[in-house]
Scaffold this active site. Structure first.
Site, PDB file in Angstrom:
ATOM      1  N   GLY A  14     -45.422 -57.802 -32.486  1.00 58.49           N
ATOM      2  CA  GLY A  14     -46.597 -58.470 -33.071  1.00 58.49           C
ATOM      3  C   GLY A  14     -46.403 -59.862 -33.641  1.00 58.49           C
ATOM      4  O   GLY A  14     -46.504 -60.859 -32.917  1.00 58.49           O
ATOM      5  N   ARG A  61     -47.276 -48.638 -37.417  1.00 62.93           N
ATOM      6  CA  ARG A  61     -46.282 -47.559 -37.558  1.00 62.93           C
ATOM      7  C   ARG A  61     -45.644 -47.228 -36.214  1.00 62.93           C
ATOM      8  O   ARG A  61     -44.542 -46.680 -36.171  1.00 62.93           O
ATOM      9  CB  ARG A  61     -46.945 -46.300 -38.143  1.00 62.93           C
ATOM     10  CG  ARG A  61     -47.222 -46.432 -39.639  1.00 62.93           C
ATOM     11  CD  ARG A  61     -47.740 -45.143 -40.188  1.00 62.93           C
ATOM     12  NE  ARG A  61     -47.849 -45.195 -41.641  1.00 62.93           N
ATOM     13  CZ  ARG A  61     -47.820 -44.143 -42.444  1.00 62.93           C
ATOM     14  NH1 ARG A  61     -47.691 -42.938 -41.943  1.00 62.93           N
ATOM     15  NH2 ARG A  61     -47.932 -44.273 -43.736  1.00 62.93           N
ATOM     16  N   THR A 102     -42.468 -50.068 -31.367  1.00 61.41           N
ATOM     17  CA  THR A 102     -41.330 -50.122 -30.438  1.00 61.41           C
ATOM     18  C   THR A 102     -40.801 -48.725 -30.111  1.00 61.41           C
ATOM     19  O   THR A 102     -39.827 -48.601 -29.361  1.00 61.41           O
ATOM     20  CB  THR A 102     -40.191 -50.938 -31.088  1.00 61.41           C
ATOM     21  OG1 THR A 102     -39.950 -50.415 -32.388  1.00 61.41           O
ATOM     22  CG2 THR A 102     -40.536 -52.397 -31.186  1.00 61.41           C
ATOM     23  N   ASP A 152     -39.437 -48.766 -43.259  1.00 59.38           N
ATOM     24  CA  ASP A 152     -39.381 -49.147 -41.846  1.00 59.38           C
ATOM     25  C   ASP A 152     -38.818 -47.976 -41.029  1.00 59.38           C
ATOM     26  O   ASP A 152     -37.803 -47.388 -41.399  1.00 59.38           O
ATOM     27  CB  ASP A 152     -38.469 -50.377 -41.709  1.00 59.38           C
ATOM     28  CG  ASP A 152     -38.742 -51.172 -40.450  1.00 59.38           C
ATOM     29  OD1 ASP A 152     -38.937 -50.543 -39.397  1.00 59.38           O
ATOM     30  OD2 ASP A 152     -38.724 -52.408 -40.531  1.00 59.38           O
ATOM     31  N   ILE A 153     -39.483 -47.645 -39.977  1.00 60.60           N
ATOM     32  CA  ILE A 153     -39.056 -46.530 -39.124  1.00 60.60           C
ATOM     33  C   ILE A 153     -38.546 -47.056 -37.778  1.00 60.60           C
ATOM     34  O   ILE A 153     -37.439 -46.753 -37.346  1.00 60.60           O
ATOM     35  CB  ILE A 153     -40.225 -45.538 -38.884  1.00 60.60           C
ATOM     36  CG1 ILE A 153     -40.712 -44.971 -40.226  1.00 60.60           C
ATOM     37  CG2 ILE A 153     -39.820 -44.425 -37.907  1.00 60.60           C
ATOM     38  CD1 ILE A 153     -39.685 -44.169 -41.004  1.00 60.60           C
ATOM     39  N   LYS A 175     -25.143 -47.902 -31.798  1.00 62.63           N
ATOM     40  CA  LYS A 175     -24.443 -46.834 -31.071  1.00 62.63           C
ATOM     41  C   LYS A 175     -24.017 -47.340 -29.697  1.00 62.63           C
ATOM     42  O   LYS A 175     -22.927 -47.064 -29.218  1.00 62.63           O
ATOM     43  CB  LYS A 175     -25.371 -45.623 -30.912  1.00 62.63           C
ATOM     44  CG  LYS A 175     -24.811 -44.554 -29.989  1.00 62.63           C
ATOM     45  CD  LYS A 175     -25.637 -43.304 -29.951  1.00 62.63           C
ATOM     46  CE  LYS A 175     -25.027 -42.331 -28.934  1.00 62.63           C
ATOM     47  NZ  LYS A 175     -25.551 -40.990 -29.024  1.00 62.63           N
ATOM     48  N   TYR A 230      -4.575 -58.102 -57.069  1.00 59.76           N
ATOM     49  CA  TYR A 230      -4.117 -56.740 -57.379  1.00 59.76           C
ATOM     50  C   TYR A 230      -5.068 -56.145 -58.392  1.00 59.76           C
ATOM     51  O   TYR A 230      -6.027 -56.811 -58.832  1.00 59.76           O
ATOM     52  CB  TYR A 230      -2.664 -56.730 -57.870  1.00 59.76           C
ATOM     53  CG  TYR A 230      -2.337 -57.692 -58.991  1.00 59.76           C
ATOM     54  CD1 TYR A 230      -2.699 -57.413 -60.306  1.00 59.76           C
ATOM     55  CD2 TYR A 230      -1.657 -58.879 -58.734  1.00 59.76           C
ATOM     56  CE1 TYR A 230      -2.398 -58.283 -61.333  1.00 59.76           C
ATOM     57  CE2 TYR A 230      -1.354 -59.764 -59.765  1.00 59.76           C
ATOM     58  CZ  TYR A 230      -1.731 -59.461 -61.057  1.00 59.76           C
ATOM     59  OH  TYR A 230      -1.436 -60.327 -62.068  1.00 59.76           O
ATOM     60  N   HIS A 275      -8.810 -57.512 -73.586  1.00 60.19           N
ATOM     61  CA  HIS A 275      -8.636 -56.094 -73.229  1.00 60.19           C
ATOM     62  C   HIS A 275      -9.905 -55.302 -73.501  1.00 60.19           C
ATOM     63  O   HIS A 275      -9.889 -54.241 -74.111  1.00 60.19           O
ATOM     64  CB  HIS A 275      -7.438 -55.494 -73.971  1.00 60.19           C
ATOM     65  CG  HIS A 275      -6.149 -56.133 -73.556  1.00 60.19           C
ATOM     66  ND1 HIS A 275      -5.188 -55.466 -72.846  1.00 60.19           N
ATOM     67  CD2 HIS A 275      -5.688 -57.389 -73.716  1.00 60.19           C
ATOM     68  CE1 HIS A 275      -4.180 -56.299 -72.601  1.00 60.19           C
ATOM     69  NE2 HIS A 275      -4.470 -57.458 -73.113  1.00 60.19           N
ATOM     70  N   GLY A 289      -5.872 -66.727 -74.621  1.00 65.71           N
ATOM     71  CA  GLY A 289      -5.948 -66.013 -73.330  1.00 65.71           C
ATOM     72  C   GLY A 289      -7.151 -65.096 -73.240  1.00 65.71           C
ATOM     73  O   GLY A 289      -7.161 -64.148 -72.458  1.00 65.71           O
ATOM     74  N   ASP A 316     -12.804 -41.254 -96.824  1.00 66.26           N
ATOM     75  CA  ASP A 316     -11.538 -42.013 -96.803  1.00 66.26           C
ATOM     76  C   ASP A 316     -11.613 -43.367 -96.086  1.00 66.26           C
ATOM     77  O   ASP A 316     -11.090 -44.369 -96.588  1.00 66.26           O
ATOM     78  CB  ASP A 316     -10.395 -41.137 -96.238  1.00 66.26           C
ATOM     79  CG  ASP A 316     -10.740 -40.475 -94.903  1.00 66.26           C
ATOM     80  OD1 ASP A 316     -11.838 -40.734 -94.370  1.00 66.26           O
ATOM     81  OD2 ASP A 316      -9.908 -39.695 -94.396  1.00 66.26           O
TER      82      ASP A 316
HETATM   83  N1  LIG Z   1     -42.758 -48.556 -35.939  1.00 66.95           N
HETATM   84  C1  LIG Z   1     -42.257 -49.329 -35.035  1.00 66.95           C
HETATM   85  O1  LIG Z   1     -42.307 -49.005 -33.888  1.00 66.95           O
HETATM   86  C2  LIG Z   1     -41.618 -50.586 -35.423  1.00 66.95           C
HETATM   87  N2  LIG Z   1     -40.910 -51.342 -34.580  1.00 66.95           N
HETATM   88  C3  LIG Z   1     -40.467 -52.436 -35.269  1.00 66.95           C
HETATM   89  N3  LIG Z   1     -40.873 -52.358 -36.553  1.00 66.95           N
HETATM   90  C4  LIG Z   1     -40.619 -53.332 -37.603  1.00 66.95           C
HETATM   91  O2  LIG Z   1     -41.626 -54.312 -37.540  1.00 66.95           O
HETATM   92  C5  LIG Z   1     -41.156 -55.524 -38.103  1.00 66.95           C
HETATM   93  C6  LIG Z   1     -41.580 -56.678 -37.256  1.00 66.95           C
HETATM   94  O3  LIG Z   1     -42.935 -56.651 -37.055  1.00 66.95           O
HETATM   95  P1  LIG Z   1     -43.715 -57.986 -36.684  1.00 66.95           P
HETATM   96  O4  LIG Z   1     -42.968 -58.598 -35.571  1.00 66.95           O
HETATM   97  O5  LIG Z   1     -45.069 -57.546 -36.341  1.00 66.95           O
HETATM   98  O6  LIG Z   1     -43.709 -58.860 -37.940  1.00 66.95           O
HETATM   99  C7  LIG Z   1     -39.646 -55.410 -38.164  1.00 66.95           C
HETATM  100  O7  LIG Z   1     -39.280 -55.399 -39.528  1.00 66.95           O
HETATM  101  C8  LIG Z   1     -39.330 -54.092 -37.481  1.00 66.95           C
HETATM  102  O8  LIG Z   1     -38.262 -53.439 -38.117  1.00 66.95           O
HETATM  103  C9  LIG Z   1     -41.612 -51.234 -36.675  1.00 66.95           C
HETATM  104  N4  LIG Z   1     -42.248 -50.864 -37.798  1.00 66.95           N
HETATM  105  C10 LIG Z   1     -41.868 -49.934 -38.680  1.00 66.95           C
HETATM  106  O9  LIG Z   1     -41.633 -48.834 -38.652  1.00 66.95           O
END
Ligand SMILES: NC(=O)c1ncn([C@@H]2O[C@H](COP(=O)(O)O)[C@@H](O)[C@H]2O)c1NC=O
Length: 536
Positions: free
Chosen positions: A53, A82, A85, A143-144, A155, A235, A292, A326, A490
């Protein structure tokens, strides 16, 4: 053990020095700083940009060619962002292990193009919580999709380079120009990426556990904290101990700016922390000199101007000039040239302050050994303190000087005449200053400065003796504070014999009557605070 059925033997490890060219990059960032510059550099290197976006809009507005994620997934962003991606067309491109023929074939079959570079930063969850946002607003900033992309690419670092830090963009652009990332570089990026999402999740989980029902008296059922390596130290407490400094996200001593001097040592940090804690207990200009982890001099100029830090320093130093050699000095105002001239005369390990006048820096930088630290402007004391013990950690709310009994106006006069205003101010100072002293603590003060401190003794009598001995002639006519009650008369009797004229202490001993009677017999005014400030 993996539940996946291997379709072919595990691929061999590629040459770690071989560069993997970047042809396609996914950019999805909340913090847009440096995004356009990075996007331009990538485009110049022939990289195809895919973006979400607002990130895509920012790139397009800058005139850069960019493919929107929706055009890759065939699915519009929905549910207020939400879901953007979270789609196989994206995650397939992040997770395909391109070393494997079978993964390459599946991508081909599914019509999914792989990503070589992923640039993501996350919704500002921690900042949202810190701003006092509601639970719903805070939850919305968890953020999800971002962590999913970061973890997938990390990974899959044998195939993908993942970047979470905007400060790294210039290096990323150069590396792409130079032919791409090596496996070794992608592995380093992946480790940083996993640390990033782990730290994000710890913040989320700690917050959410503090929101839902706590385990005990206000403490959550689960808590976590993360730290980033900031420096290796020469150290530890002793030369045979290895040591490092790690930084928490909350600004403080660990992120102080060092203006001058040798590298900070482990013990310097411990003492600087104690010094800052002591100096910032006062709102008026105050100076604490620490050795100290205990003060050997503390002074405040009540109602003073910022420039009075020089006077506070002279008074704090006069308490125990032998021990101040010191020492580590903290001041709660910027260091003036006048104070700097004084400090320059005394061998001092560290001087830390919220700032330094230019002239003060000029004076102090002539001394090669002194370390000068500027504390971050937004330094806040942690609301809770952790102390590691074998097999666990103790957590407590920070000891603040804000209990009702910490205000002189709320004290009870147990015996003697009410003291005059100046004496009450000295008692108030002594009470506050005493908190910075390791228990058992007895502190003698006059004119807003400590004159004798007895610290860390295993009985209060010895602490009283030490305070009186250090004060010498200055004990007569001084006021005294005790961090906890006198269990017997005391310890107090030593102070009375030395000529102390007023005492403040918590009270609450089963022998209070005996203790108060001793003060009364000596004609000394004794105030009870009802609050205790042990410091172990
Ligand atoms: N839900 C999703 O599919 C998703 N995919 C990417 N984001 C987050 O959306 C943000 C970027 O959004 P934009 O480009 O709209 O500003 C990033 O911080 C990214 O971590 C998502 N948003 C959060 O969960």
């Amino acid at each position: 053990m993996s539940s996946a059925t291997p379709t072919e033997p595990a691929p061999g490890t590629p040459d770690p020095a071989e560069r993997r060219p970047v042809r396609r990059a996914l950019l999805s960032v909340t913090d847009k700083s440096g995004l356009v510059e990075l996007g331009s550099a990538l485009v110049e290197s022939g990289v195809e940009l895919v973006s979400t976006g607002n990130s895509a809009r920012t790139l397009a507005d800058a005139g850069l060619p960019v493919t929107r994620v929706e055009d890759v997934t065939g699915f519009a962003e929905c549910l207020d962002g939400r879901v953007k991606t979270l789609h196989p067309a994206i995650h397939g491109g992040l997770l395909a292990d391109l070393r494997k023929e079978s993964h390459r074939a599946q991508l081909e079959e599914l019509g999914i193009a792989p990503f070589d570079l992923v640039v993501v930063n996350l919704y500002p969850f921690r900042e949202t919580v810190a701003s006092g946002a509601s639970v719903d607003e805070s939850v919305e900033q968890i953020d999800i999709g971002g962590p999913a992309m970061i973890r997938a690419s990390a990974k899959n670092h044998p195939s993908v380079a993942v970047v979470v830090d905007p400060a790294a963009y210039p290096t990323v652009a150069q590396t792409v120009r130079d032919g791409g990332f090596t496996l070794a570089e992608r592995t380093v990026l992946a480790a940083a990426a996993f640390a990033h999402t782990a730290s994000y999740d710890v913040a989320v989980a700690s917050w959410m556990n503090s929101v839902v029902s706590p385990a005990g008296v206000g403490f959550p059922a689960w808590t976590g904290s993360t730290w980033e390596h900031a420096a290796d130290l020469r150290y530890g407490e002793n030369p045979h101990q290895a040591a490092a400094l790690y930084r928490h996200w909350r600004p403080g001593l660990a992120s102080a700016e060092q203006l001058h001097g040798k590298e900070m040592s482990y013990n310097n940090y411990v003492d600087a922390d104690a010094a800052w804690r002591a100096a910032t207990d006062f709102t008026d200009p105050a100076v604490a000199i620490i050795k100290h982890a205990n003060p050997c001099g503390l002074a405040v100029v009540t109602g003073g101007a910022d420039a009075d830090v020089a006077l506070a320093h002279r008074r704090a130093h006069a308490c125990d000039p032998v021990s101040a050699f010191g020492g580590v000095i903290a001041v709660n105002r910027p260091v003036t040239a006048e104070m700097a001239e004084q400090v320059a005369e005394i061998f001092t390990e560290v001087l830390l302050a919220p700032g330094f006048e230019d002239a003060a820096v000029a004076v102090l930088t002539r001394k090669k050994n002194i370390r000068l630290l500027v504390m971050p402007a937004d330094t806040q004391a942690d609301p809770v303190e952790f102390r590691a013990i074998s097999g666990g950690v103790l957590v407590q709310s920070r000891d603040r000087m804000d209990a009702p009994g910490d205000l002189a106006g709320a004290w009870t006069l147990a015996c003697g005449q009410p003291v005059d205003e100046a004496t009450l101010a000295d008692l108030d100072f002594a009470w506050r200053a005493c908190r910075a002293v390791k228990s058992n603590a007895i502190l003698l003060a006059r004119d807003g400065a400590s004159v004798g401190i007895g610290m860390g003794q295993v009985n209060r009598v010895d602490s009283a003796r030490l305070a009186v001995e250090r004060a010498g002639d200055r004990a007569r006519g001084s006021v005294a504070a005790s961090d906890a009650f006198f269990p017997f008369a005391d310890g107090l009797e030593i102070l009375l014999a030395a000529g102390v004229r007023a005492v403040v202490q918590p009270g609450g001993s089963v022998r209070d009557a005996e203790v108060i009677a001793a003060a009364e017999a000596a004609g000394v005014s004794m105030y009870l605070t009802g609050a205790r400030h042990f410091f172990h």
